[in-house]
Design a protein around this motif. Structure first.
Motif, PDB file in Angstrom:
ATOM      1  N   TYR A 255       4.240   5.283   6.292  1.00 48.35           N
ATOM      2  CA  TYR A 255       4.192   4.553   7.554  1.00 48.35           C
ATOM      3  C   TYR A 255       5.544   4.722   8.223  1.00 48.35           C
ATOM      4  O   TYR A 255       6.578   4.431   7.628  1.00 48.35           O
ATOM      5  CB  TYR A 255       3.904   3.079   7.248  1.00 48.35           C
ATOM      6  CG  TYR A 255       3.600   2.230   8.445  1.00 48.35           C
ATOM      7  CD1 TYR A 255       2.296   2.130   8.920  1.00 48.35           C
ATOM      8  CD2 TYR A 255       4.589   1.508   9.071  1.00 48.35           C
ATOM      9  CE1 TYR A 255       1.990   1.327  10.008  1.00 48.35           C
ATOM     10  CE2 TYR A 255       4.304   0.710  10.157  1.00 48.35           C
ATOM     11  CZ  TYR A 255       3.002   0.615  10.624  1.00 48.35           C
ATOM     12  OH  TYR A 255       2.711  -0.172  11.698  1.00 48.35           O
TER      13      TYR A 255
ATOM     14  N   SER B 253       8.252   3.348   5.593  1.00 51.66           N
ATOM     15  CA  SER B 253       7.878   2.697   4.343  1.00 51.66           C
ATOM     16  C   SER B 253       6.835   3.582   3.682  1.00 51.66           C
ATOM     17  O   SER B 253       5.970   4.134   4.358  1.00 51.66           O
ATOM     18  CB  SER B 253       7.298   1.307   4.608  1.00 51.66           C
ATOM     19  OG  SER B 253       6.837   0.730   3.412  1.00 51.66           O
ATOM     20  N   ASN B 254       6.937   3.712   2.391  1.00 52.90           N
ATOM     21  CA  ASN B 254       6.012   4.568   1.658  1.00 52.90           C
ATOM     22  C   ASN B 254       5.552   3.857   0.384  1.00 52.90           C
ATOM     23  O   ASN B 254       5.500   4.443  -0.678  1.00 52.90           O
ATOM     24  CB  ASN B 254       6.686   5.905   1.327  1.00 52.90           C
ATOM     25  CG  ASN B 254       5.699   6.962   0.905  1.00 52.90           C
ATOM     26  OD1 ASN B 254       4.546   6.945   1.301  1.00 52.90           O
ATOM     27  ND2 ASN B 254       6.157   7.905   0.102  1.00 52.90           N
ATOM     28  N   ASP B 255       5.211   2.587   0.530  1.00 50.54           N
ATOM     29  CA  ASP B 255       4.853   1.751  -0.612  1.00 50.54           C
ATOM     30  C   ASP B 255       3.354   1.882  -0.892  1.00 50.54           C
ATOM     31  O   ASP B 255       2.531   1.427  -0.094  1.00 50.54           O
ATOM     32  CB  ASP B 255       5.212   0.300  -0.314  1.00 50.54           C
ATOM     33  CG  ASP B 255       4.956  -0.631  -1.475  1.00 50.54           C
ATOM     34  OD1 ASP B 255       4.328  -0.217  -2.475  1.00 50.54           O
ATOM     35  OD2 ASP B 255       5.392  -1.794  -1.383  1.00 50.54           O
TER      36      ASP B 255
ATOM     37  N   GLU C 157       0.965  -1.166  -0.469  1.00 51.76           N
ATOM     38  CA  GLU C 157       0.524  -1.654   0.834  1.00 51.76           C
ATOM     39  C   GLU C 157      -0.730  -0.911   1.264  1.00 51.76           C
ATOM     40  O   GLU C 157      -0.961   0.214   0.828  1.00 51.76           O
ATOM     41  CB  GLU C 157       1.623  -1.434   1.885  1.00 51.76           C
ATOM     42  CG  GLU C 157       2.745  -2.428   1.798  1.00 51.76           C
ATOM     43  CD  GLU C 157       3.581  -2.424   3.070  1.00 51.76           C
ATOM     44  OE1 GLU C 157       3.427  -3.369   3.857  1.00 51.76           O
ATOM     45  OE2 GLU C 157       4.365  -1.492   3.245  1.00 51.76           O
TER      46      GLU C 157
ATOM     47  N   ARG D 118      11.485  -1.852   3.574  1.00 50.36           N
ATOM     48  CA  ARG D 118      10.746  -2.406   2.433  1.00 50.36           C
ATOM     49  C   ARG D 118       9.246  -2.454   2.669  1.00 50.36           C
ATOM     50  O   ARG D 118       8.473  -2.471   1.709  1.00 50.36           O
ATOM     51  CB  ARG D 118      11.254  -3.812   2.123  1.00 50.36           C
ATOM     52  CG  ARG D 118      12.642  -3.835   1.516  1.00 50.36           C
ATOM     53  CD  ARG D 118      13.094  -5.253   1.203  1.00 50.36           C
ATOM     54  NE  ARG D 118      13.196  -6.100   2.378  1.00 50.36           N
ATOM     55  CZ  ARG D 118      14.271  -6.180   3.153  1.00 50.36           C
ATOM     56  NH1 ARG D 118      15.335  -5.473   2.884  1.00 50.36           N
ATOM     57  NH2 ARG D 118      14.283  -6.969   4.203  1.00 50.36           N
ATOM     58  N   SER D 119       8.821  -2.514   3.929  1.00 50.63           N
ATOM     59  CA  SER D 119       7.397  -2.707   4.195  1.00 50.63           C
ATOM     60  C   SER D 119       7.030  -2.155   5.570  1.00 50.63           C
ATOM     61  O   SER D 119       7.894  -1.892   6.398  1.00 50.63           O
ATOM     62  CB  SER D 119       7.045  -4.198   4.145  1.00 50.63           C
ATOM     63  OG  SER D 119       7.667  -4.874   5.236  1.00 50.63           O
ATOM     64  N   GLN D 120       5.737  -2.023   5.786  1.00 50.56           N
ATOM     65  CA  GLN D 120       5.243  -1.613   7.099  1.00 50.56           C
ATOM     66  C   GLN D 120       5.647  -2.637   8.162  1.00 50.56           C
ATOM     67  O   GLN D 120       6.021  -2.268   9.275  1.00 50.56           O
ATOM     68  CB  GLN D 120       3.724  -1.446   7.053  1.00 50.56           C
ATOM     69  CG  GLN D 120       3.281  -0.325   6.143  1.00 50.56           C
ATOM     70  CD  GLN D 120       1.795  -0.331   5.881  1.00 50.56           C
ATOM     71  OE1 GLN D 120       1.017  -0.994   6.559  1.00 50.56           O
ATOM     72  NE2 GLN D 120       1.375   0.426   4.864  1.00 50.56           N
ATOM     73  N   ARG D 121       5.586  -3.904   7.811  1.00 45.96           N
ATOM     74  CA  ARG D 121       5.995  -4.952   8.760  1.00 45.96           C
ATOM     75  C   ARG D 121       7.464  -4.784   9.145  1.00 45.96           C
ATOM     76  O   ARG D 121       7.824  -4.918  10.308  1.00 45.96           O
ATOM     77  CB  ARG D 121       5.750  -6.330   8.162  1.00 45.96           C
ATOM     78  CG  ARG D 121       6.152  -7.436   9.101  1.00 45.96           C
ATOM     79  CD  ARG D 121       6.040  -8.823   8.437  1.00 45.96           C
ATOM     80  NE  ARG D 121       6.220  -9.819   9.447  1.00 45.96           N
ATOM     81  CZ  ARG D 121       5.272 -10.629   9.873  1.00 45.96           C
ATOM     82  NH1 ARG D 121       4.079 -10.580   9.345  1.00 45.96           N
ATOM     83  NH2 ARG D 121       5.517 -11.507  10.808  1.00 45.96           N
ATOM     84  N   ASP D 122       8.330  -4.488   8.157  1.00 49.34           N
ATOM     85  CA  ASP D 122       9.743  -4.266   8.464  1.00 49.34           C
ATOM     86  C   ASP D 122       9.912  -3.073   9.406  1.00 49.34           C
ATOM     87  O   ASP D 122      10.744  -3.105  10.310  1.00 49.34           O
ATOM     88  CB  ASP D 122      10.557  -4.027   7.192  1.00 49.34           C
ATOM     89  CG  ASP D 122      10.849  -5.314   6.432  1.00 49.34           C
ATOM     90  OD1 ASP D 122      10.555  -6.419   6.949  1.00 49.34           O
ATOM     91  OD2 ASP D 122      11.374  -5.207   5.306  1.00 49.34           O
TER      92      ASP D 122
ATOM     93  N   GLU E  97      14.796   4.027   4.899  1.00 48.40           N
ATOM     94  CA  GLU E  97      13.637   3.426   4.247  1.00 48.40           C
ATOM     95  C   GLU E  97      13.652   1.913   4.393  1.00 48.40           C
ATOM     96  O   GLU E  97      14.651   1.258   4.086  1.00 48.40           O
ATOM     97  CB  GLU E  97      13.615   3.791   2.762  1.00 48.40           C
ATOM     98  CG  GLU E  97      12.359   3.302   2.060  1.00 48.40           C
ATOM     99  CD  GLU E  97      12.256   3.785   0.626  1.00 48.40           C
ATOM    100  OE1 GLU E  97      11.199   3.577   0.029  1.00 48.40           O
ATOM    101  OE2 GLU E  97      13.232   4.359   0.104  1.00 48.40           O
TER     102      GLU E  97
END
Length: 136
Positions: free
Chosen positions: A110, A126-128, A131, A76-80, A74
């Motif tokens: 994502y 990422s599954n935030d 976002e 932290r973000s789609q960008r990561d 996992e």
């Protein structure tokens, strides 16, 4: 709860280059020894102490991949996910699916897929819900 995951590798230096491109950014530290690589999350990491090992097979035979096996990390973000996917490819990995949304998963899920140098399948996701999702 899964305590640890181990994947086999015949070429530890190649595996180290690949995993060094993604795991430190996800909070993993590495210990290297004659038996291979041991990655662990920081003790204060919210996900706990799950460990990930990259080692030659104990039976002395060649490492092989499991058909249908995959390890998901996992981010932290789609960008990561995008950045780490690109870094892993630059470090010797193979693309198995560019980062993006998949129709069969939730609106915020994502994911990008890779193969490590040994051929083990790796997902970065990422599954935030905060976002933008594919429906938002």
């Amino acid at each position: 709860m899964i305590g640890y995951v181990t994947v086999g590798a015949d070429d530890i230096p190649r595996a180290k280059r690949f995993y060094a491109a993604i795991l430190p950014a996800l909070g993993y530290g590495v210990t290297e020894g004659p038996e291979g690589l041991s990655y662990a999350l920081r003790p204060d990491h919210p996900a706990g102490l799950t460990e990930f090992y990259v080692k030659p097979p104990f039976d002395g035979g060649p490492a092989s991949t499991g058909n249908g096996s995959m390890i998901a990390f996992e981010a932290r973000s789609q960008r990561d996910v995008r950045d780490l996917h690109a870094a892993a490819i630059a470090a010797g990995g193979r693309d198995e699916g560019a980062p993006g949304f998949r129709a069969e998963y939730g609106a915020a899920f994502y994911v990008g897929y890779l193969r490590d140098p040994q051929g083990n399948k790796i997902a970065l996701y990422s599954n935030d819900p905060a976002e933008p999702g594919r429906d938002g």
